[in-house]
Motif scaffolding. Structure first.
Motif, mmCIF file in Angstrom:
data_model
loop_
_atom_site.group_PDB
_atom_site.id
_atom_site.type_symbol
_atom_site.label_atom_id
_atom_site.label_comp_id
_atom_site.label_asym_id
_atom_site.label_seq_id
_atom_site.Cartn_x
_atom_site.Cartn_y
_atom_site.Cartn_z
ATOM 1 N N THR A 1 1.236 -1.137 0.033
ATOM 2 C CA THR A 1 -0.152 0.007 -0.035
ATOM 3 C C THR A 1 1.176 1.372 -0.012
ATOM 4 O O THR A 1 0.192 2.271 -0.682
ATOM 5 C CB THR A 1 -0.811 -0.404 1.658
ATOM 6 N N GLN A 2 2.127 1.275 0.612
ATOM 7 C CA GLN A 2 3.004 2.378 0.745
ATOM 8 C C GLN A 2 3.589 2.805 -0.266
ATOM 9 O O GLN A 2 3.519 4.130 -0.955
ATOM 10 C CB GLN A 2 4.109 2.253 1.748
ATOM 11 N N LYS B 1 2.276 1.654 -3.829
ATOM 12 C CA LYS B 1 1.075 2.245 -4.094
ATOM 13 C C LYS B 1 1.118 3.708 -3.943
ATOM 14 O O LYS B 1 0.650 4.292 -5.338
ATOM 15 C CB LYS B 1 0.216 1.464 -4.234
#
Length: 426
Positions: A197-198, A200
């Protein structure tokens, strides 16, 4: 020179009328130029408004992107802090797993040693069944025998309990290790998900930064265009102000010229009225002979000779005195050539839209000729001309037919200079 002094008022009136027409045209040209400058200034203003609107939209979009960038950075920082906490928890769990495995290894080692002791004891008892009673036989008394037997049984029971306790501890530690491994695996997966997630979010922030750079570059371009448009508008406004000032000055000058023209016309009308009154008074006086319309012209100077007919191949269609102190000569075709009647020089060139160009030639101090309704003349003021030299072509005026020429001859008789009949000099 007296002839010139007499003709100058006529030319002054013609020149004044020409100045008024020229001034009117100048005012119209300046007003048209001012209108064009005003239109250009309005276009520049519209362009500035469009650029301001575009800059407002760009600034708003940049502000939105900066807000989104701040949100992303805050979210990335939160994820980074959460990942750090997870890493610390994972490290703690890994340390707990290592400690548990170390305890399990030690217990397994102790259990193996205990099992080996029990197995050795069992083998020994199996080999020497009777030997298990030897400690009892060595007893000194019945009490000692009872104590020895009880302790032998107690030791065996303690070893068996210890084995069971170690096995239970090993089982609990194994379960704890499995639980820690599952928790560690879950935390690791969560940390990997947070890292993804980070990643992205970092990619999204990078794209946002690229878009921001492009928008800022576009904004700088728009600002440069706006600066140019503002400078252009300022230049146009300055030019427009100058043009408006010139238009105002030219209008005032035109008003002054019109007033002067009106005053000259009024004076001319007053002069004509006075002349008409004098003629009427003369007509009322008894006279033995009728008044002559045409004054006999004076003889030509010997240096001039006879005058050349000004329009070769033309004819007189309006004789002198019928419509004024001039002849109207019709050429063979529109735009007929006009020639100098005698040697002399060009004393003046005037232009009036209704009468075309008027050229005045001075031949001697007592003789001049005037040619009206020319197109743009082929001679210039101050230029010497010879008899028969081409002056221009008919057809320059709006109120005179294109093939006609108004021809005047001015002669000085005594102290008076007047127009005379040109027919007497051909």
């Amino acid at each position: 020179m007296r002839l010139l002094a007499w003709l100058l008022p006529l030319f002054a009136l013609l020149a004044l009328a020409q100045d008024v027409a020229t001034q009117e045209k100048r005012v119209r040209d300046l007003e048209a130029e001012a209108a064009r400058a005003k239109a250009l200034e309005q276009e520049a203003q519209a362009r500035i408004q469009k650029l301001n609107q575009a800059l407002y939209r760009l600034s708003k979009r940049v502000a939105d992107l900066l807000q989104e960038k701040a949100r992303l950075e805050k979210e990335i920082a939160r994820l980074e802090a959460e990942r750090m906490a997870l890493r610390r928890e994972i490290a703690r769990l890994e340390e707990a797993v290592r400690e548990t495995e170390a305890r399990i290894a030690k217990l397994e080692k102790d259990l193996a040693a205990l099992k080996e002791r029990l197995q050795a004891l069992m083998r020994s008892l199996h080999r020497e069944r009777a030997g298990r009673y030897l400690p009892l036989l060595r007893a000194q008394s019945f009490t000692d025998l009872a104590v020895r037997a009880r302790w032998v049984g107690y030791i065996s029971k303690q070893d068996a309990d210890l084995v069971r306790q170690l096995q239970a501890t090993l089982k609990a530690l194994g379960e704890e290790r499995e639980r820690l491994k599952l928790l560690l695996q879950s935390l690791s997966e969560k940390e990997r998900a947070l890292a993804e997630t980070q990643r992205k979010l970092e990619a999204e922030r990078q794209n946002l930064l690229t878009t921001l750079a492009s928008l800022r570059k576009e904004e700088e371009g728009k600002k440069a265009l706006l600066r140019d448009a503002l400078s252009e508008r300022q230049r146009l406004q300055s030019a427009l102000a100058q043009l408006q000032a010139r238009v105002l000055a030219e209008r005032q000058r035109l008003l002054l010229l019109k007033r002067q023209e009106e005053e000259r016309r009024r004076q001319e009308e007053e002069r004509r009225r006075q002349e008409e009154a004098r003629r009427k008074q003369t007509a009322l006086r008894p006279s033995p002979a009728p008044a002559q319309v045409v004054v006999p012209p004076p003889p030509l100077p010997a240096t001039v000779g006879r005058l050349a007919f000004p329009v070769p191949g033309g004819r007189v269609v309006v004789p002198y005195g019928q419509e004024g102190p001039f002849q109207v000569i019709a050429g063979p075709v529109p735009g007929s050539p006009v020639q100098a009647a005698a040697d002399g020089y060009v004393a003046g060139v005037l232009y009036l839209p209704n009468l075309g160009y008027t050229v005045m030639l001075v031949h001697t101090e007592t003789l001049s000729t005037v040619y009206t309704n020319l197109q743009e003349p082929l001679v210039a003021e101050g230029q010497k001309v010879s008899r028969g030299q081409l002056l221009g072509y008919t057809g320059g005026g709006l109120l005179i037919r294109p093939e006609e020429l108004e021809f005047r001859v001015a002669a000085r008789v005594g102290e008076e200079t007047r127009f005379v009949d040109p027919a007497a000099y051909y």
